[in-house]
Scaffold this motif. Sequence first.
Motif, PDB file in Angstrom:
ATOM      1  N   VAL A  77      41.244  44.626  31.779  1.00 28.90           N
ATOM      2  CA  VAL A  77      39.891  44.915  32.846  1.00 28.90           C
ATOM      3  C   VAL A  77      40.169  43.488  33.889  1.00 28.90           C
ATOM      4  O   VAL A  77      39.520  42.386  33.557  1.00 28.90           O
ATOM      5  CB  VAL A  77      38.753  44.636  32.404  1.00 28.90           C
ATOM      6  N   HIS A  78      40.332  43.060  34.901  1.00 26.46           N
ATOM      7  CA  HIS A  78      40.582  41.990  35.646  1.00 26.46           C
ATOM      8  C   HIS A  78      39.876  42.977  37.235  1.00 26.46           C
ATOM      9  O   HIS A  78      40.865  43.549  37.739  1.00 26.46           O
ATOM     10  CB  HIS A  78      41.989  41.918  35.952  1.00 26.46           C
ATOM     11  N   LEU A  79      38.807  42.566  37.664  1.00 31.03           N
ATOM     12  CA  LEU A  79      38.613  43.350  38.718  1.00 31.03           C
ATOM     13  C   LEU A  79      38.628  42.356  40.632  1.00 31.03           C
ATOM     14  O   LEU A  79      39.364  43.181  41.286  1.00 31.03           O
ATOM     15  CB  LEU A  79      36.968  42.282  39.054  1.00 31.03           C
ATOM     16  N   GLU A  80      39.938  41.641  40.700  1.00 28.01           N
ATOM     17  CA  GLU A  80      41.243  41.277  40.984  1.00 28.01           C
ATOM     18  C   GLU A  80      41.981  41.406  40.947  1.00 28.01           C
ATOM     19  O   GLU A  80      43.328  40.891  42.370  1.00 28.01           O
ATOM     20  CB  GLU A  80      40.742  39.138  41.314  1.00 28.01           C
ATOM     21  N   MET A  81      42.709  41.744  40.068  1.00 27.27           N
ATOM     22  CA  MET A  81      44.252  42.139  40.096  1.00 27.27           C
ATOM     23  C   MET A  81      44.386  43.755  40.792  1.00 27.27           C
ATOM     24  O   MET A  81      44.185  44.151  40.630  1.00 27.27           O
ATOM     25  CB  MET A  81      44.708  41.937  38.278  1.00 27.27           C
ATOM     26  N   PRO A  82      46.127  43.714  40.951  1.00 27.00           N
ATOM     27  CA  PRO A  82      46.147  44.790  42.098  1.00 27.00           C
ATOM     28  C   PRO A  82      46.660  45.634  41.181  1.00 27.00           C
ATOM     29  O   PRO A  82      46.541  45.272  39.971  1.00 27.00           O
ATOM     30  CB  PRO A  82      47.531  44.261  42.820  1.00 27.00           C
ATOM     31  N   TYR A  83      46.965  46.911  41.168  1.00 19.77           N
ATOM     32  CA  TYR A  83      47.388  47.942  40.545  1.00 19.77           C
ATOM     33  C   TYR A  83      48.298  47.817  39.393  1.00 19.77           C
ATOM     34  O   TYR A  83      48.658  47.742  38.720  1.00 19.77           O
ATOM     35  CB  TYR A  83      47.451  49.279  41.366  1.00 19.77           C
ATOM     36  N   LYS A  84      49.633  47.615  40.271  1.00 22.22           N
ATOM     37  CA  LYS A  84      50.691  47.036  40.063  1.00 22.22           C
ATOM     38  C   LYS A  84      51.409  45.966  39.148  1.00 22.22           C
ATOM     39  O   LYS A  84      51.495  45.243  37.804  1.00 22.22           O
ATOM     40  CB  LYS A  84      51.980  46.850  41.240  1.00 22.22           C
ATOM     41  N   TYR A 144      41.800  47.977  38.696  1.00 24.47           N
ATOM     42  CA  TYR A 144      41.550  48.242  37.868  1.00 24.47           C
ATOM     43  C   TYR A 144      41.474  50.054  37.833  1.00 24.47           C
ATOM     44  O   TYR A 144      41.398  50.902  37.251  1.00 24.47           O
ATOM     45  CB  TYR A 144      40.275  47.839  36.998  1.00 24.47           C
ATOM     46  N   GLY A 145      40.883  50.153  39.171  1.00 28.43           N
ATOM     47  CA  GLY A 145      39.982  52.020  38.875  1.00 28.43           C
ATOM     48  C   GLY A 145      41.678  52.640  39.331  1.00 28.43           C
ATOM     49  O   GLY A 145      41.071  53.742  38.983  1.00 28.43           O
ATOM     50  N   GLN A 146      41.970  52.097  39.874  1.00 29.15           N
ATOM     51  CA  GLN A 146      43.200  52.925  39.854  1.00 29.15           C
ATOM     52  C   GLN A 146      44.550  52.946  39.116  1.00 29.15           C
ATOM     53  O   GLN A 146      44.448  54.394  38.767  1.00 29.15           O
ATOM     54  CB  GLN A 146      44.598  52.322  41.430  1.00 29.15           C
TER      55      GLN A 146
END
Length: 346
Positions: A77-84, A144-146
């Motif tokens: 869970v990381h709000l700033e990391m992109p999907y990749k 994260y949502g993705q």
Amino acid sequence: MDDNVNIYCIIRATDDEHAKQRLQDDLEECGKLNSLNWKQIHCIVGDISKDNLGLANDLYNKLIEEIGFIYHNASQVHLEMPYKALKKWNVQGTLNVLEFALKSHGKFIYTSSVAALPASNDLQEDSNGWTCLTSNEINQKDGYGQTKVICEKILKQASDLGAHIIIIRPCSISPHTNTGYTNLNDFINILLRTQIELNTIVENSNMKLHFVPVDYCAKVIVALSKNFESQGKCFNLYGNPFNIANIYKILFDKLSNINIKKIKQNQWKEFVLNNLSESSRSWPLRERIAAIQFVNEYHGDEQHVGVPIHMTKEFLEKKCQISWFEIKDEDFIKSTDYMIQQKYVN
């Protein structure tokens, strides 16, 4: 817990003893260390992002023969990391656990998130709680949502092919209703600490938050896993709207020595970006914190805007004999005491 049940916990660690110590440390922190029969709990070094869950072949195959319920709530869970950046843990990890579940012919209970749902006030689900997002809706989500959306798509395909899949979508996890224990790394706790650090909140804040207590969530996950009618369904654990102003009152009544000033909503973003110290633990999240809209002009029926709960509520009450929950001020009084005790918001 049934005396004949064995629980295997896959934990990233240097060895099995270290894995056990990690679990014991977490349980001690939330006051649950002495509530378990450790003869039934087996901590294993592993990594779900790796082939065979990071286990040796012999152990992997042994567990396939023994395991009947697979509870998967491991997620980065990381709000700033992109999907990749999150794909390895959240998506590939889920695929690896699903592969194990299919080989063991076990029930796969996946903890997703309401972050997987469309950000729409007229969200449509089918009778089993599944929903389908457009490419545009997926692209609007954070990384994260993705990952949660993609995992649900994969699990829907597996469910349609006959796999025993159950999906639980919690909203934000709130403190334990009895002990007040709360994850200090949850975003709402980071936000509160940041506002205390800045000695500033937005005046007339009325942002509505939605929580589900951690102990209620755990109880529901286990109950749904044991009910044969839950197969192929998605359940939304989305709490009643809770005004952040209520949390402020509880918190600042406890911290009466702090002089909190109030600024207008249109001043908040610039204030945070100009005043939050680079040494602050909240610094990596400064952009997200600065972008929060604390004042909501909408005054309609906000009970459960955008997230359907009728099917979940009815299923829990009729099939599992579990009453629906309601978040109250009392839930945050204990957690505030816990955060003060941990010197988190002093």
